[in-house]
Enzyme design. Structure first.
Site, PDB file in Angstrom:
ATOM      1  N   GLY A   1       0.581  -1.202  -0.114  1.00 33.26           N
ATOM      2  CA  GLY A   1      -0.395  -0.281  -0.170  1.00 33.26           C
ATOM      3  C   GLY A   1       0.638   1.366  -0.447  1.00 33.26           C
ATOM      4  CG  ASN A   2       5.398   2.610   1.284  1.00 27.67           C
ATOM      5  OD1 ASN A   2       5.359   3.786   0.526  1.00 27.67           O
ATOM      6  ND2 ASN A   2       5.316   3.016   2.703  1.00 27.67           N
TER       7      ASN A   2
ATOM      8  CE  LYS B   1       7.194  -1.465   2.234  1.00 33.32           C
ATOM      9  NZ  LYS B   1       6.638  -2.795   2.872  1.00 33.32           N
TER      10      LYS B   1
ATOM     11  CG  ASP C   1       6.928  -6.309   8.045  1.00 34.02           C
ATOM     12  OD1 ASP C   1       6.234  -5.656   7.597  1.00 34.02           O
ATOM     13  OD2 ASP C   1       7.802  -6.077   8.424  1.00 34.02           O
TER      14      ASP C   1
ATOM     15  N   GLY D   1       8.415   8.481   5.220  1.00 37.11           N
ATOM     16  CA  GLY D   1       8.862   7.902   6.572  1.00 37.11           C
ATOM     17  C   GLY D   1      10.335   8.800   7.347  1.00 37.11           C
TER      18      GLY D   1
ATOM     19  CG  ASP E   1      13.450   8.337   3.451  1.00 32.90           C
ATOM     20  OD1 ASP E   1      14.235   7.045   4.205  1.00 32.90           O
ATOM     21  OD2 ASP E   1      12.814   7.714   2.655  1.00 32.90           O
TER      22      ASP E   1
HETATM   23  P1  ITT Z   1       2.944  -2.416   2.596  1.00 39.94           P
HETATM   24  O1  ITT Z   1       1.493  -1.941   2.345  1.00 39.94           O
HETATM   25  O2  ITT Z   1       4.532  -2.650   1.904  1.00 39.94           O
HETATM   26  O3  ITT Z   1       3.305  -2.862   4.122  1.00 39.94           O
HETATM   27  P2  ITT Z   1       4.527  -0.133   4.951  1.00 39.94           P
HETATM   28  O4  ITT Z   1       4.070   1.546   4.745  1.00 39.94           O
HETATM   29  O5  ITT Z   1       3.330  -0.401   5.872  1.00 39.94           O
HETATM   30  O6  ITT Z   1       3.541  -0.769   3.799  1.00 39.94           O
HETATM   31  P3  ITT Z   1       6.620  -1.826   6.363  1.00 39.94           P
HETATM   32  O7  ITT Z   1       5.590  -1.713   6.918  1.00 39.94           O
HETATM   33  O8  ITT Z   1       7.644  -2.076   5.322  1.00 39.94           O
HETATM   34  O9  ITT Z   1       5.432  -0.551   4.677  1.00 39.94           O
HETATM   35  O10 ITT Z   1       7.236  -0.223   6.629  1.00 39.94           O
HETATM   36  C1  ITT Z   1       6.597   0.318   8.149  1.00 39.94           C
HETATM   37  C2  ITT Z   1       7.362   1.544   7.972  1.00 39.94           C
HETATM   38  O11 ITT Z   1       8.372   1.747   7.987  1.00 39.94           O
HETATM   39  C3  ITT Z   1       6.803   2.392   6.727  1.00 39.94           C
HETATM   40  O12 ITT Z   1       5.472   2.784   6.382  1.00 39.94           O
HETATM   41  C4  ITT Z   1       7.638   3.761   6.488  1.00 39.94           C
HETATM   42  O13 ITT Z   1       7.160   4.816   8.130  1.00 39.94           O
HETATM   43  C5  ITT Z   1       9.383   3.218   8.040  1.00 39.94           C
HETATM   44  N1  ITT Z   1      10.076   2.977   6.674  1.00 39.94           N
HETATM   45  C6  ITT Z   1       9.945   1.649   6.455  1.00 39.94           C
HETATM   46  N2  ITT Z   1      10.641   1.412   4.891  1.00 39.94           N
HETATM   47  C7  ITT Z   1      12.218   3.130   5.525  1.00 39.94           C
HETATM   48  C8  ITT Z   1      12.718   3.914   4.389  1.00 39.94           C
HETATM   49  O14 ITT Z   1      13.512   3.473   3.270  1.00 39.94           O
HETATM   50  N3  ITT Z   1      12.733   4.725   3.962  1.00 39.94           N
HETATM   51  C9  ITT Z   1      11.570   5.894   5.160  1.00 39.94           C
HETATM   52  N4  ITT Z   1      11.271   4.818   6.192  1.00 39.94           N
HETATM   53  C10 ITT Z   1      10.808   3.092   5.718  1.00 39.94           C
END
Ligand code: ITT
Length: 205
Positions: free
Chosen positions: A24-25, A28, A81, A161, A163
């Protein structure tokens, strides 16, 4: 909804090097796409919210999400994840990164870290691939770094996020101050995706 998704998937599967990224991101997805597309692997984004297991490990969460997603769409896919693990906070927020970012955001993290000398943190990513033949396969990536004292976005891609508060050990810039290309040279996600791509290209010649 799934019918529309399947229509787009049919369009995607022109060659045989095509997979779905269930997420949903969009940030990513963009990071992953920018690594896979240039090497001939087409990737489509499908938002499909399933149940996420509670675990301290990105591995277990990614694997379970991949199995659940495959049981629903029966197509080759990846899920990822990722999480930020802060040493001084015993690995928090780790698997709770999405919730913590949504609630207290970067300002809240910096507040928790106020007066803390040890600012070391690690970003961890697990990519889980699933297809009928292979079952779940996991590819991991990690990057060590430090939390900055303030949010720093600069004129890079601004990131998403955490970053703006994460500076990888090999850099003077935070992830948010980097272009996507620069972030992809160092990031946890890029490392996991590159491992996946190396394996995948050998399977689908
Ligand atoms: P999905 O739908 O793919 O699960 P998500 O945003 O919930 O999307 P994750 O569970 O993998 O993704 O990541 C959890 C959080 O960690 C994400 O919402 C960001 O706030 C942070 N995060 C993950 N990877 C990051 C990155 O490369 N840079 C900054 N923040 C990151």
């Amino acid at each position: 909804m799934l019918k529309n998704a399947n229509d787009s998937i049919a369009k995607l599967q022109i060659g045989n090097k095509s997979i779905l990224f269930i997420t949903g991101n969009f940030h990513k997805f963009e990071e992953v796409r920018s690594i896979l597309n240039p090497i001939g692997i087409a990737v489509g984004m499908l938002r499909m919210k399933g149940k996420e297991v509670q675990s301290d490990h990105t591995k277990e969460i990614a694997e379970n999400s991949a199995i659940e997603a495959f049981n629903r769409c029966h197509l080759p896919l990846i899920v990822e994840d990722a999480g930020l693990f802060i040493y001084a906070l015993e690995g928090f927020p780790g698997p709770y990164s999405a919730y913590v970012y949504k609630t207290i955001q970067n300002r809240g993290i910096l507040k928790l870290m106020k007066d803390t000398q040890n600012r070391k943190a690690t970003f961890h990513s697990t990519i889980a691939y699933y297809n009928q033949k292979t079952g779940p396969l996991l590819f991991e990536g990690e990057v060590e770094g430090e939390l900055t004292l303030t949010e720093r976005k600069g004129d890079g891609n601004s990131g998403f996020g955490f970053d703006p508060i994460f500076q990888p050990a090999q850099s003077e810039k935070t992830f948010a101050e980097m272009t996507q290309k620069e972030k992809n040279k160092l990031s946890h996600r890029a490392k996991a995706v590159n491992k996946f791509a190396e394996w995948y290209k050998k399977q689908v010649q």
